[in-house]
Design a protein around this motif. Structure first.
Motif, mmCIF file in Angstrom:
data_model
loop_
_atom_site.group_PDB
_atom_site.id
_atom_site.type_symbol
_atom_site.label_atom_id
_atom_site.label_comp_id
_atom_site.label_asym_id
_atom_site.label_seq_id
_atom_site.Cartn_x
_atom_site.Cartn_y
_atom_site.Cartn_z
ATOM 1 N N UNK A 1 31.015 -24.928 -10.502
ATOM 2 C CA UNK A 1 30.931 -24.537 -9.535
ATOM 3 C C UNK A 1 31.934 -25.297 -9.019
ATOM 4 N N UNK A 2 33.202 -24.712 -8.875
ATOM 5 C CA UNK A 2 34.132 -26.063 -8.616
ATOM 6 C C UNK A 2 33.881 -26.113 -6.528
ATOM 7 N N UNK A 3 34.151 -27.497 -6.822
ATOM 8 C CA UNK A 3 34.063 -27.834 -5.309
ATOM 9 C C UNK A 3 34.998 -27.325 -4.789
ATOM 10 N N UNK A 4 34.731 -27.504 -3.009
ATOM 11 C CA UNK A 4 36.001 -26.290 -1.587
ATOM 12 C C UNK A 4 37.187 -28.041 -1.641
ATOM 13 N N UNK A 5 38.122 -27.868 -1.595
ATOM 14 C CA UNK A 5 38.599 -29.442 -1.364
ATOM 15 C C UNK A 5 38.808 -29.564 0.475
ATOM 16 N N UNK A 6 38.252 -30.856 0.950
ATOM 17 C CA UNK A 6 37.921 -31.048 2.301
ATOM 18 C C UNK A 6 39.490 -30.885 3.190
ATOM 19 N N UNK A 7 39.789 -29.950 4.785
ATOM 20 C CA UNK A 7 41.192 -30.596 4.782
ATOM 21 C C UNK A 7 41.342 -31.515 5.596
ATOM 22 N N UNK A 8 42.311 -32.263 5.413
ATOM 23 C CA UNK A 8 42.710 -33.358 5.918
ATOM 24 C C UNK A 8 42.974 -33.473 7.085
ATOM 25 N N UNK A 9 42.958 -34.798 8.439
ATOM 26 C CA UNK A 9 43.462 -33.994 9.518
ATOM 27 C C UNK A 9 44.968 -34.961 9.567
ATOM 28 N N UNK A 10 45.443 -34.293 10.407
ATOM 29 C CA UNK A 10 47.277 -34.951 10.275
ATOM 30 C C UNK A 10 47.714 -36.084 10.956
ATOM 31 N N UNK A 11 46.816 -36.571 11.272
ATOM 32 C CA UNK A 11 47.320 -37.409 12.779
ATOM 33 C C UNK A 11 49.007 -38.119 12.106
ATOM 34 N N UNK A 12 50.070 -38.344 12.332
ATOM 35 C CA UNK A 12 51.209 -38.691 12.700
ATOM 36 C C UNK A 12 51.855 -37.787 11.656
ATOM 37 N N UNK A 13 51.723 -36.399 11.434
ATOM 38 C CA UNK A 13 52.778 -36.185 10.715
ATOM 39 C C UNK A 13 53.097 -35.224 11.214
ATOM 40 N N UNK A 14 54.581 -35.587 10.938
ATOM 41 C CA UNK A 14 55.422 -34.034 11.961
ATOM 42 C C UNK A 14 56.211 -33.199 11.273
ATOM 43 N N UNK A 15 56.047 -32.616 9.958
ATOM 44 C CA UNK A 15 56.453 -32.167 9.187
ATOM 45 C C UNK A 15 55.293 -30.587 9.260
ATOM 46 N N UNK A 16 55.321 -29.390 9.542
ATOM 47 C CA UNK A 16 54.580 -28.448 9.265
ATOM 48 C C UNK A 16 54.509 -28.044 7.823
ATOM 49 N N UNK A 17 55.624 -28.257 6.757
ATOM 50 C CA UNK A 17 55.565 -28.379 5.476
ATOM 51 C C UNK A 17 54.889 -29.118 4.990
ATOM 52 N N UNK A 18 54.751 -30.355 5.699
ATOM 53 C CA UNK A 18 53.968 -30.782 4.664
ATOM 54 C C UNK A 18 52.605 -30.732 4.969
ATOM 55 N N UNK A 19 52.254 -30.305 6.452
ATOM 56 C CA UNK A 19 50.882 -30.073 6.901
ATOM 57 C C UNK A 19 50.567 -29.115 5.718
ATOM 58 N N UNK A 20 51.430 -27.810 5.375
ATOM 59 C CA UNK A 20 50.864 -26.685 4.271
ATOM 60 C C UNK A 20 50.445 -27.002 2.846
ATOM 61 N N UNK A 21 51.492 -27.981 3.055
ATOM 62 C CA UNK A 21 51.043 -28.411 1.277
ATOM 63 C C UNK A 21 50.587 -29.238 1.044
ATOM 64 N N UNK A 22 49.717 -29.944 1.968
ATOM 65 C CA UNK A 22 49.122 -31.030 1.850
ATOM 66 C C UNK A 22 47.669 -30.230 2.211
ATOM 67 N N UNK A 23 47.782 -29.732 2.801
ATOM 68 C CA UNK A 23 45.975 -28.419 2.848
ATOM 69 C C UNK A 23 45.161 -29.252 4.100
ATOM 70 N N UNK A 24 45.839 -29.317 5.323
ATOM 71 C CA UNK A 24 45.525 -30.538 6.293
ATOM 72 C C UNK A 24 45.108 -29.026 7.250
ATOM 73 N N UNK A 25 44.704 -29.334 8.562
ATOM 74 C CA UNK A 25 44.217 -28.354 9.288
ATOM 75 C C UNK A 25 45.620 -28.572 10.347
ATOM 76 N N UNK A 26 45.977 -27.051 10.664
ATOM 77 C CA UNK A 26 46.922 -26.740 11.074
ATOM 78 C C UNK A 26 46.387 -25.918 12.469
#
Length: 164
Positions: A1-26
């Motif tokens: 069983x594959x473990x689901x990757x936990x979403x990161x909290x994007x504190x201080x991130x201003x890049x939409x592209x970065x948020x989407x690529x790094x599986x962060x909360x949006x």
């Protein structure tokens, strides 16, 4: 069983592209794009600090940028706007200035030089990114101009001569 990757909290991130690529909360605010297109040409976005203004502007840059049309599906997968695109999706050439990185100067003249140099660099990058939308030599002509004002004037002159 594959473990689901936990979403990161994007504190201080201003890049939409970065948020989407790094599986962060949006928080999806793409449903506001059609409303923004219906109102006036001038927007004034005012919100408290850390309220997502920079990410919202970054998302708008990705949505409207003609140079990012090939990445639309990846960037907007799972978001409201992917299923409800507007006619203006990926329709514009974007010039984006982030004046927070201009820096300061020890005097007014140095500050003005830093500002002009930064704006010129942004316009040089614009010429590289969008060269294919202009006649041959456009990029070289823009880069040849000495000031940011002359670079921008050249771009507007070219577009006005073509009737765009």
């Amino acid at each position: 069983m594959e473990k689901e990757k936990v979403k990161g909290i994007p504190y201080g991130v201003a890049s939409f592209k970065q948020l989407r690529q790094e599986n962060s909360y949006y928080v999806d605010k793409t449903m506001y794009l059609p409303m923004l297109e219906e109102i006036s040409n001038y927007l004034f976005l005012i919100r408290p600090r850390r309220f997502g203004k920079s990410v919202f502007v970054s998302m708008m840059r990705a949505y409207y940028n003609i140079a990012k049309a090939d990445r639309f599906d990846t960037l907007f997968d799972g978001l409201w706007i992917k299923e409800h695109p507007t006619p203006l999706k990926n329709a514009f050439q974007i010039i984006y200035f982030d004046f927070s990185i201009v820096g300061t100067g020890s005097n007014e003249q140095e500050l003005e030089q830093n500002f002009n140099k930064y704006c010129g660099q942004v316009l040089d990058v614009f010429a590289e990114v969008y060269a294919s939308f202009y006649d041959k030599g456009f990029e070289q002509e823009v880069k040849k101009e000495s000031s940011a004002r002359s670079k921008l004037n050249y771009r507007f002159l070219i577009k006005s001569m073509k009737g765009n």
